[in-house]
Motif scaffolding. Structure first.
Motif, mmCIF file in Angstrom:
data_model
loop_
_atom_site.group_PDB
_atom_site.id
_atom_site.type_symbol
_atom_site.label_atom_id
_atom_site.label_comp_id
_atom_site.label_asym_id
_atom_site.label_seq_id
_atom_site.Cartn_x
_atom_site.Cartn_y
_atom_site.Cartn_z
ATOM 1 N N PRO A 1 13.972 -20.303 -30.140
ATOM 2 C CA PRO A 1 13.917 -20.354 -31.580
ATOM 3 C C PRO A 1 13.919 -18.915 -32.254
ATOM 4 C CG PRO A 1 11.723 -20.783 -30.804
ATOM 5 C CD PRO A 1 12.905 -20.649 -29.644
ATOM 6 N N THR A 2 14.562 -18.672 -33.502
ATOM 7 C CA THR A 2 14.212 -17.527 -34.346
ATOM 8 C C THR A 2 12.692 -17.065 -34.452
ATOM 9 O OG1 THR A 2 16.341 -17.771 -35.095
ATOM 10 C CG2 THR A 2 14.782 -16.358 -36.475
ATOM 11 N N ASN A 3 12.337 -16.132 -34.310
ATOM 12 C CA ASN A 3 10.805 -15.820 -34.353
ATOM 13 C C ASN A 3 10.382 -15.221 -35.642
ATOM 14 O OD1 ASN A 3 9.716 -16.482 -31.776
ATOM 15 N ND2 ASN A 3 11.124 -14.836 -30.839
ATOM 16 N N PHE A 4 11.367 -14.805 -36.412
ATOM 17 C CA PHE A 4 11.109 -14.204 -37.790
ATOM 18 C C PHE A 4 12.119 -14.650 -38.703
ATOM 19 C CE2 PHE A 4 10.077 -11.326 -34.439
ATOM 20 C CZ PHE A 4 8.521 -11.288 -34.363
ATOM 21 N N LEU A 5 11.733 -14.683 -39.986
ATOM 22 C CA LEU A 5 12.458 -15.042 -41.116
ATOM 23 C C LEU A 5 12.113 -14.094 -42.286
ATOM 24 C CD1 LEU A 5 12.324 -18.885 -41.622
ATOM 25 C CD2 LEU A 5 14.163 -17.476 -40.391
ATOM 26 N N SER B 1 24.819 -5.893 -59.030
ATOM 27 C CA SER B 1 23.731 -5.560 -59.877
ATOM 28 C C SER B 1 23.451 -6.795 -60.524
ATOM 29 C CB SER B 1 24.219 -4.544 -60.679
ATOM 30 O OG SER B 1 25.237 -4.741 -61.476
ATOM 31 N N THR B 2 24.063 -7.907 -60.419
ATOM 32 C CA THR B 2 23.867 -9.063 -61.110
ATOM 33 C C THR B 2 22.833 -10.099 -60.439
ATOM 34 O OG1 THR B 2 25.596 -10.414 -59.999
ATOM 35 C CG2 THR B 2 26.106 -9.155 -62.077
ATOM 36 N N ALA B 3 22.441 -9.880 -59.211
ATOM 37 C CA ALA B 3 21.530 -10.810 -58.653
ATOM 38 C C ALA B 3 20.319 -10.343 -58.849
ATOM 39 C CB ALA B 3 21.996 -10.978 -57.041
ATOM 40 N N LYS B 4 19.197 -11.394 -59.180
ATOM 41 C CA LYS B 4 17.862 -10.732 -59.255
ATOM 42 C C LYS B 4 16.846 -11.489 -58.331
ATOM 43 C CE LYS B 4 13.898 -10.864 -62.636
ATOM 44 N NZ LYS B 4 13.358 -10.888 -63.795
ATOM 45 N N ILE B 5 16.612 -10.733 -57.234
ATOM 46 C CA ILE B 5 15.614 -11.252 -56.287
ATOM 47 C C ILE B 5 14.044 -11.537 -56.913
ATOM 48 C CG2 ILE B 5 14.544 -10.683 -54.142
ATOM 49 C CD1 ILE B 5 17.452 -10.941 -54.029
ATOM 50 N N GLU B 6 13.702 -12.945 -56.863
ATOM 51 C CA GLU B 6 12.701 -13.238 -57.789
ATOM 52 C C GLU B 6 11.373 -13.070 -56.912
ATOM 53 O OE1 GLU B 6 12.122 -14.139 -60.673
ATOM 54 O OE2 GLU B 6 14.302 -14.341 -61.495
ATOM 55 N N GLU B 7 11.551 -13.281 -55.502
ATOM 56 C CA GLU B 7 10.768 -13.152 -54.666
ATOM 57 C C GLU B 7 11.304 -12.992 -53.166
ATOM 58 O OE1 GLU B 7 6.547 -15.697 -53.286
ATOM 59 O OE2 GLU B 7 8.253 -16.826 -54.351
ATOM 60 N N ARG B 8 10.355 -12.299 -52.387
ATOM 61 C CA ARG B 8 11.053 -12.038 -51.025
ATOM 62 C C ARG B 8 9.830 -12.150 -50.040
ATOM 63 N NH1 ARG B 8 11.987 -6.279 -47.901
ATOM 64 N NH2 ARG B 8 9.772 -6.241 -47.805
ATOM 65 N N ARG B 9 9.811 -12.973 -49.205
ATOM 66 C CA ARG B 9 8.690 -13.381 -48.138
ATOM 67 C C ARG B 9 9.139 -13.060 -46.919
ATOM 68 N NH1 ARG B 9 4.593 -16.623 -49.568
ATOM 69 N NH2 ARG B 9 3.745 -15.601 -47.758
ATOM 70 N N THR B 10 8.163 -12.749 -45.947
ATOM 71 C CA THR B 10 8.487 -12.571 -44.517
ATOM 72 C C THR B 10 7.556 -13.383 -43.714
ATOM 73 O OG1 THR B 10 6.766 -10.855 -44.443
ATOM 74 C CG2 THR B 10 9.055 -10.234 -44.581
ATOM 75 N N TRP B 11 8.007 -13.972 -42.506
ATOM 76 C CA TRP B 11 7.490 -15.112 -41.857
ATOM 77 C C TRP B 11 7.629 -14.756 -40.379
ATOM 78 C CZ3 TRP B 11 5.287 -18.519 -45.340
ATOM 79 C CH2 TRP B 11 5.655 -18.462 -46.522
ATOM 80 N N ASN B 12 6.484 -15.158 -39.487
ATOM 81 C CA ASN B 12 6.409 -15.469 -38.227
ATOM 82 C C ASN B 12 6.508 -16.831 -37.886
ATOM 83 O OD1 ASN B 12 5.748 -12.597 -37.696
ATOM 84 N ND2 ASN B 12 3.785 -13.084 -38.319
ATOM 85 N N LEU B 13 7.344 -17.143 -36.605
ATOM 86 C CA LEU B 13 7.249 -18.493 -36.087
ATOM 87 C C LEU B 13 5.982 -18.877 -35.604
ATOM 88 C CD1 LEU B 13 9.190 -20.855 -35.195
ATOM 89 C CD2 LEU B 13 9.250 -19.993 -33.101
ATOM 90 N N TYR B 14 5.647 -20.074 -36.066
ATOM 91 C CA TYR B 14 4.612 -20.727 -35.608
ATOM 92 C C TYR B 14 4.852 -21.678 -34.350
ATOM 93 C CZ TYR B 14 0.812 -24.470 -35.189
ATOM 94 O OH TYR B 14 0.013 -25.293 -34.824
ATOM 95 N N ARG B 15 5.746 -22.463 -34.685
ATOM 96 C CA ARG B 15 6.430 -23.735 -33.783
ATOM 97 C C ARG B 15 7.650 -24.279 -34.366
ATOM 98 N NH1 ARG B 15 3.121 -29.242 -31.977
ATOM 99 N NH2 ARG B 15 4.652 -29.898 -30.607
ATOM 100 N N ALA B 16 8.674 -24.642 -33.102
ATOM 101 C CA ALA B 16 9.822 -25.212 -33.499
ATOM 102 C C ALA B 16 9.769 -26.587 -32.686
ATOM 103 C CB ALA B 16 11.045 -24.417 -32.712
ATOM 104 N N TYR B 17 10.015 -27.595 -33.432
ATOM 105 C CA TYR B 17 9.880 -28.801 -33.057
ATOM 106 C C TYR B 17 10.969 -29.518 -32.321
ATOM 107 C CZ TYR B 17 5.652 -28.210 -35.732
ATOM 108 O OH TYR B 17 4.498 -27.894 -36.382
ATOM 109 N N PRO B 18 10.774 -30.334 -31.122
ATOM 110 C CA PRO B 18 12.015 -31.157 -30.995
ATOM 111 C C PRO B 18 12.017 -32.232 -31.767
ATOM 112 C CG PRO B 18 9.772 -31.775 -29.571
ATOM 113 C CD PRO B 18 9.536 -30.382 -30.295
ATOM 114 N N SER B 19 13.255 -33.019 -31.656
ATOM 115 C CA SER B 19 13.539 -34.127 -32.487
ATOM 116 C C SER B 19 14.528 -35.090 -31.825
ATOM 117 C CB SER B 19 14.418 -33.449 -33.917
ATOM 118 O OG SER B 19 15.802 -33.092 -33.286
#
Length: 233
Positions: free
Chosen positions: A119-123, A209-227
């Motif tokens: 899985p991807t480890n970072f978002l 110059s038109t797009a406004k980034i309202e919020e930027r967050r960074t994330w670490n993978l906790y777990r990817a689940y089977p389905s």
């Protein structure tokens, strides 16, 4: 109907111990969806890497936005177990947002995104407002994709339009303004969160110059689940 995407951020707060929160999410909340609904193609959870709140993120790829109105899914919230009903009432925040797929830069051989194998480890998530209609956002997306392809450590980006949202929890003001969220979302998969600080990534993810980034967050993978959709539960 277009592909769907479900994004939920949560903060347990003072009334819910982390161990209780994790046990509920891992052993009740996620399995009720991924183990039984073929419409839930993938599911993964991430923890905040930036020391901001909410501290937890869950993401799910959905086969069709119609799933969000289908009885097989809506009954899960309408008929919560006593345990889940009690826990949800005690959470500081549960912010549920449903999205319609807009564009995908393309799958990568480097990761499987949200599948349990590789899985991807970072978002990096960007919530965006942009003047104009959906065509303006798609143009923004196309420009970003072209620029991101030259960024070392970048894997994949998908963009979405919010179609519904609801915030609940002890921290949510009753003012209707508290329910307003940015209309668009970009989810960047990267090999390292150092990518977030690269000038090339910053420039590529903020084209024009038109797009406004309202919020930027960074994330670490906790777990990817089977389905059940992947045939690996």
């Amino acid at each position: 109907m277009p592909l769907g995407f479900l994004l939920v951020t949560a903060e347990p707060g003072a009334q819910v111990a982390l161990e209780e929160f994790q046990d509920w999410y891992n052993n009740e909340h996620v399995p009720l969806r991924l183990n039984h609904l073929p419409s839930f193609l993938t599911g993964a959870r991430f923890s905040a890497a930036d020391s901001l709140t909410p501290s937890w993120l869950a993401v799910y790829d959905i086969d069709d936005t119609a799933t969000f109105q289908h009885e097989s899914y809506t009954r899960l919230r309408a008929n919560r177990s006593p345990r889940e009903g009690n826990l949800v009432q005690r959470l500081e925040l549960l912010d549920r947002r449903t999205y319609e797929f807009v564009a995908d830069s393309g799958e990568s051989a480097l990761t499987s995104s949200y599948k349990p194998t590789n899985p991807t480890n970072f978002l990096i998530t960007h919530w965006i407002n942009i003047p104009g209609n959906d065509a303006a956002f798609r143009a923004w997306t196309d420009e970003a994709f072209r620029a991101l392809k030259g960024v070392e450590g970048w894997v994949r980006t998908r963009t979405y339009k919010c179609i519904d949202n609801l915030k609940t929890g002890s921290s949510v003001p009753k003012d209707p303004q508290a329910q307003i969220v940015p209309k668009y979302l970009a989810v960047h998969e990267v090999l390292s969160l150092a990518v977030a600080e690269l000038p090339a990534f910053v420039a590529a993810s903020n084209p024009g110059s038109t797009a406004k980034i309202e919020e930027r967050r960074t994330w670490n993978l906790y777990r990817a689940y089977p389905s059940v959709a992947q045939g690996n539960v």
